[in-house]
Scaffold this motif. Structure first.
Motif, PDB file in Angstrom:
ATOM      1  N   GLU A  52     -10.309  18.812  40.078  1.00 19.81           N
ATOM      2  CA  GLU A  52     -11.496  18.060  41.271  1.00 19.81           C
ATOM      3  C   GLU A  52     -12.006  16.760  40.783  1.00 19.81           C
ATOM      4  O   GLU A  52     -11.807  15.669  41.573  1.00 19.81           O
ATOM      5  CB  GLU A  52     -12.485  18.971  41.464  1.00 19.81           C
ATOM      6  CG  GLU A  52     -13.320  18.566  42.707  1.00 19.81           C
ATOM      7  CD  GLU A  52     -12.699  18.799  43.991  1.00 19.81           C
ATOM      8  OE1 GLU A  52     -13.047  18.496  44.954  1.00 19.81           O
ATOM      9  OE2 GLU A  52     -11.575  19.737  44.055  1.00 19.81           O
ATOM     10  N   MET A  53     -12.251  16.466  39.708  1.00 23.01           N
ATOM     11  CA  MET A  53     -12.746  15.271  39.283  1.00 23.01           C
ATOM     12  C   MET A  53     -11.305  14.064  39.108  1.00 23.01           C
ATOM     13  O   MET A  53     -11.564  13.304  39.518  1.00 23.01           O
ATOM     14  CB  MET A  53     -13.235  15.218  37.862  1.00 23.01           C
ATOM     15  CG  MET A  53     -14.857  15.764  37.602  1.00 23.01           C
ATOM     16  SD  MET A  53     -15.768  14.950  38.845  1.00 23.01           S
ATOM     17  CE  MET A  53     -15.781  13.272  38.107  1.00 23.01           C
ATOM     18  N   PHE A  54     -10.219  14.860  38.939  1.00 22.91           N
ATOM     19  CA  PHE A  54      -8.934  13.882  38.617  1.00 22.91           C
ATOM     20  C   PHE A  54      -8.779  13.541  40.099  1.00 22.91           C
ATOM     21  O   PHE A  54      -8.490  12.317  40.395  1.00 22.91           O
ATOM     22  CB  PHE A  54      -7.949  14.491  38.225  1.00 22.91           C
ATOM     23  CG  PHE A  54      -6.698  13.873  38.120  1.00 22.91           C
ATOM     24  CD1 PHE A  54      -6.355  13.102  37.289  1.00 22.91           C
ATOM     25  CD2 PHE A  54      -5.455  14.486  39.198  1.00 22.91           C
ATOM     26  CE1 PHE A  54      -5.150  12.109  37.207  1.00 22.91           C
ATOM     27  CE2 PHE A  54      -4.450  13.748  39.108  1.00 22.91           C
ATOM     28  CZ  PHE A  54      -4.279  12.670  37.877  1.00 22.91           C
ATOM     29  N   LYS A  55      -8.927  14.318  41.238  1.00 21.50           N
ATOM     30  CA  LYS A  55      -8.578  13.833  42.700  1.00 21.50           C
ATOM     31  C   LYS A  55      -9.867  12.877  42.920  1.00 21.50           C
ATOM     32  O   LYS A  55      -9.536  11.958  43.805  1.00 21.50           O
ATOM     33  CB  LYS A  55      -8.613  15.180  43.406  1.00 21.50           C
ATOM     34  CG  LYS A  55      -7.424  15.976  43.347  1.00 21.50           C
ATOM     35  CD  LYS A  55      -7.481  17.112  44.098  1.00 21.50           C
ATOM     36  CE  LYS A  55      -6.106  18.202  43.903  1.00 21.50           C
ATOM     37  NZ  LYS A  55      -6.331  19.393  44.867  1.00 21.50           N
ATOM     38  N   LYS A  56     -11.028  13.169  42.773  1.00 18.56           N
ATOM     39  CA  LYS A  56     -11.998  12.436  42.955  1.00 18.56           C
ATOM     40  C   LYS A  56     -12.040  10.927  42.669  1.00 18.56           C
ATOM     41  O   LYS A  56     -12.157   9.946  43.325  1.00 18.56           O
ATOM     42  CB  LYS A  56     -13.345  12.957  42.809  1.00 18.56           C
ATOM     43  CG  LYS A  56     -13.985  14.001  43.606  1.00 18.56           C
ATOM     44  CD  LYS A  56     -15.521  14.543  43.000  1.00 18.56           C
ATOM     45  CE  LYS A  56     -15.691  15.723  44.043  1.00 18.56           C
ATOM     46  NZ  LYS A  56     -17.135  16.273  43.491  1.00 18.56           N
ATOM     47  N   ALA A  57     -11.571  10.705  41.364  1.00 18.46           N
ATOM     48  CA  ALA A  57     -11.528   9.569  40.875  1.00 18.46           C
ATOM     49  C   ALA A  57     -10.310   8.546  41.497  1.00 18.46           C
ATOM     50  O   ALA A  57     -10.311   7.568  41.749  1.00 18.46           O
ATOM     51  CB  ALA A  57     -11.047   9.663  39.346  1.00 18.46           C
ATOM     52  N   ALA A  58      -9.278   9.480  41.899  1.00 15.49           N
ATOM     53  CA  ALA A  58      -8.179   8.639  42.284  1.00 15.49           C
ATOM     54  C   ALA A  58      -8.592   8.463  43.629  1.00 15.49           C
ATOM     55  O   ALA A  58      -8.025   7.270  44.422  1.00 15.49           O
ATOM     56  CB  ALA A  58      -6.798   9.887  42.486  1.00 15.49           C
ATOM     57  N   GLU A  59      -9.281   9.324  44.778  1.00 17.26           N
ATOM     58  CA  GLU A  59      -9.962   8.768  45.909  1.00 17.26           C
ATOM     59  C   GLU A  59     -10.828   7.490  45.631  1.00 17.26           C
ATOM     60  O   GLU A  59     -10.426   6.721  46.601  1.00 17.26           O
ATOM     61  CB  GLU A  59     -10.397   9.863  46.357  1.00 17.26           C
ATOM     62  CG  GLU A  59     -11.268   9.711  47.874  1.00 17.26           C
ATOM     63  CD  GLU A  59     -11.800  10.830  48.292  1.00 17.26           C
ATOM     64  OE1 GLU A  59     -13.025  10.805  48.926  1.00 17.26           O
ATOM     65  OE2 GLU A  59     -11.263  12.170  48.410  1.00 17.26           O
ATOM     66  N   ALA A  60     -11.755   7.582  44.690  1.00 19.43           N
ATOM     67  CA  ALA A  60     -12.747   6.436  44.895  1.00 19.43           C
ATOM     68  C   ALA A  60     -11.608   5.033  44.232  1.00 19.43           C
ATOM     69  O   ALA A  60     -12.034   4.069  44.870  1.00 19.43           O
ATOM     70  CB  ALA A  60     -13.411   6.605  43.433  1.00 19.43           C
ATOM     71  N   TYR A  61     -10.649   5.380  43.347  1.00 20.42           N
ATOM     72  CA  TYR A  61      -9.979   3.928  43.004  1.00 20.42           C
ATOM     73  C   TYR A  61      -8.975   3.520  44.203  1.00 20.42           C
ATOM     74  O   TYR A  61      -8.928   2.381  44.596  1.00 20.42           O
ATOM     75  CB  TYR A  61      -8.761   4.300  42.007  1.00 20.42           C
ATOM     76  CG  TYR A  61      -8.024   3.269  41.561  1.00 20.42           C
ATOM     77  CD1 TYR A  61      -8.503   1.975  40.984  1.00 20.42           C
ATOM     78  CD2 TYR A  61      -6.665   3.330  42.304  1.00 20.42           C
ATOM     79  CE1 TYR A  61      -7.637   1.078  40.602  1.00 20.42           C
ATOM     80  CE2 TYR A  61      -5.753   2.183  41.780  1.00 20.42           C
ATOM     81  CZ  TYR A  61      -6.087   1.411  41.276  1.00 20.42           C
ATOM     82  OH  TYR A  61      -5.435   0.022  40.534  1.00 20.42           O
ATOM     83  N   GLU A  62      -8.606   4.581  45.131  1.00 23.07           N
ATOM     84  CA  GLU A  62      -7.710   4.139  46.344  1.00 23.07           C
ATOM     85  C   GLU A  62      -8.791   3.225  47.164  1.00 23.07           C
ATOM     86  O   GLU A  62      -8.152   2.258  47.905  1.00 23.07           O
ATOM     87  CB  GLU A  62      -7.516   5.439  47.217  1.00 23.07           C
ATOM     88  CG  GLU A  62      -6.985   5.459  48.765  1.00 23.07           C
ATOM     89  CD  GLU A  62      -5.672   4.528  48.665  1.00 23.07           C
ATOM     90  OE1 GLU A  62      -5.235   3.836  49.887  1.00 23.07           O
ATOM     91  OE2 GLU A  62      -4.946   4.413  47.662  1.00 23.07           O
ATOM     92  N   ILE A  63      -9.720   3.665  47.416  1.00 20.42           N
ATOM     93  CA  ILE A  63     -10.889   2.505  48.438  1.00 20.42           C
ATOM     94  C   ILE A  63     -11.235   1.489  47.581  1.00 20.42           C
ATOM     95  O   ILE A  63     -11.104   0.240  48.056  1.00 20.42           O
ATOM     96  CB  ILE A  63     -12.052   3.450  48.760  1.00 20.42           C
ATOM     97  CG1 ILE A  63     -11.717   4.918  49.273  1.00 20.42           C
ATOM     98  CG2 ILE A  63     -13.036   2.773  49.702  1.00 20.42           C
ATOM     99  CD1 ILE A  63     -10.882   4.571  50.659  1.00 20.42           C
ATOM    100  N   LEU A  64     -11.704   1.531  46.424  1.00 15.91           N
ATOM    101  CA  LEU A  64     -12.339   0.283  45.636  1.00 15.91           C
ATOM    102  C   LEU A  64     -11.371  -0.562  45.203  1.00 15.91           C
ATOM    103  O   LEU A  64     -11.762  -1.792  44.982  1.00 15.91           O
ATOM    104  CB  LEU A  64     -13.410   0.942  44.606  1.00 15.91           C
ATOM    105  CG  LEU A  64     -14.335   1.755  44.927  1.00 15.91           C
ATOM    106  CD1 LEU A  64     -15.268   2.140  43.526  1.00 15.91           C
ATOM    107  CD2 LEU A  64     -15.285   1.274  45.905  1.00 15.91           C
TER     108      LEU A  64
END
Length: 375
Positions: free
Chosen positions: A44-56
């Motif tokens: 879940e953290m792996f996906k959240k980090a990817a999502e955060a990077y996708e935006i930022l």
């Protein structure tokens, strides 16, 4: 409450592009599923980090997030919810983040990626449309149904494994450098990264086994959007060949000009013109507002330039932080032509103490009103 993207990556809002990339790389290594087999929290953290990077990592998306928060990507507006990105989206980032050091797919063979030689699912192309909204639709939120022509998988298409890449969608490339022989991975040119080749297809399909189809797509547009904002409807773009991931439908917001109301941020402005008699005697007027008309009372002796504030009659904040106001600007209309009787009346009023300007402390100057508007 959704987690802040900056907190997920452990960086400040002033972080540079290089710092954002470095922080994501660190998180991806720490929580990669191959390093944490069976650990749902790590995944879940792996996906959240990817999502955060996708935006930022995207300058436009980062600017929208900094201004509107998660609401900028809700209701079809993009990513959200902590892990809505699939693994294909996530691993597609790794060529940039890890520079091909892991064969374009990360670490091992998770979800068929990486050095294990598994198949990489191709993603279809995105589609872009524009949607025009009225001021009422922007203020209240709306669901739009639009017809979209998109490429979909044709019935009767059969595939076989690509002989060039063996179904992986990638081919190894050996480069001789001063440091020795280096191996990187590149998308297979024969199959376009799908890992499959067409065996047979119907006559109405193109070379990729796709055909054009018109589809009605429902788009939920949240209240408070602005001109130029872009929303995303996942998986409503063109299909990818074989078992690929469909692209997305990107929706650009356009706004129609309202005949009397002007928007400034979340506030609305209305110019109300009244006669000299109405200003002297007082009156009530019906004016335009979101959702219909409203009636306001004007006290006797009201001055030109007076601003009446109707609380919470403006545009809702996209982030959910309340609602703007409707500001009514009172303008006393001075007649340009008078008949003899009217002229005689005003001639008699010249020098009358009651007609002499006597601004009170509560009557703000023009510059004070402008200052108040911008503050």
């Amino acid at each position: 409450m959704k987690e802040d993207y900056y907190d997920i990556l452990g960086i400040s809002k002033n972080a540079t592009a290089a710092e954002i990339k470095k922080a994501y790389r660190k998180k991806a290594i720490e929580f990669h599923p191959d390093k944490n087999p069976g650990d749902s929290k790590a995944e879940e953290m792996f996906k959240k980090a990817a999502e955060a990077y996708e935006i930022l990592s995207d300058a436009n998306k980062k600017a929208r997030y900094d201004q509107y928060g998660h609401a900028a990507f809700e209701n079809g507006g993009g990513y959200g919810g902590g892990g809505s990105m699939n693994m294909d989206d996530i691993f597609s980032q790794f060529g940039d983040i890890f520079g091909g050091a892991f064969g374009g797919g990360g670490f091992g063979g998770f979800s068929g990626f990486g050095g294990g030689g598994g198949q990489r699912r191709a993603k279809g192309s995105n589609l872009r449309i524009r949607v025009r909204l009225t001021l009422d639709e922007i203020a209240l939120g709306v669901e739009k149904k639009v017809k979209v022509k998109r490429k979909i998988q044709a019935e009767g298409v059969t595939y076989s494994t690509c002989n060039t890449c063996g179904g992986s969608g990638q081919v190894a490339k050996i480069t001789n450098t001063i440091l020795g022989r280096m191996q990187t991975a590149a998308t297979c040119s024969s199959c376009g990264g799908s890992g499959q080749m067409i065996d047979k297809k119907p006559i109405d399909a193109d070379a990729h086994g796709l055909k054009v189809s018109e589809e009605t797509v429902s788009i939920k547009i949240p209240a408070g959007v602005e001109e130029g904002m872009q929303l995303k409807v996942p998986n409503k773009g063109n299909d990818a060949p074989g078992n690929g991931v469909p692209g997305d439908l990107l929706v650009a917001i356009e706004t129609e000009e309202h005949p009397t109301l002007k928007r400034e941020g979340n506030n609305l402005h209305y110019d109300l013109y009244i006669s000299f008699s109405d200003a002297v005697l007082g009156t009530s007027k019906e004016i335009d507002a979101i959702g219909g008309k409203v009636r306001i009372k004007l006290e006797a002796g009201i001055q030109s330039g007076k601003i009446l504030r109707l609380r919470s009659k403006g545009i809702p904040d996209l982030n959910g932080y309340g609602q703007g106001d409707l500001l009514v600007h009172v303008n006393v209309w001075t007649p340009k032509e008078l008949n003899k009787e009217q002229k005689d009346f005003f001639e008699r009023m010249k020098g009358n103490d009651n007609f002499e300007p006597r601004p009170e402390k509560s009557d703000k100057s023009f510059f004070e009103k402008v200052k108040d508007m911008f503050s």
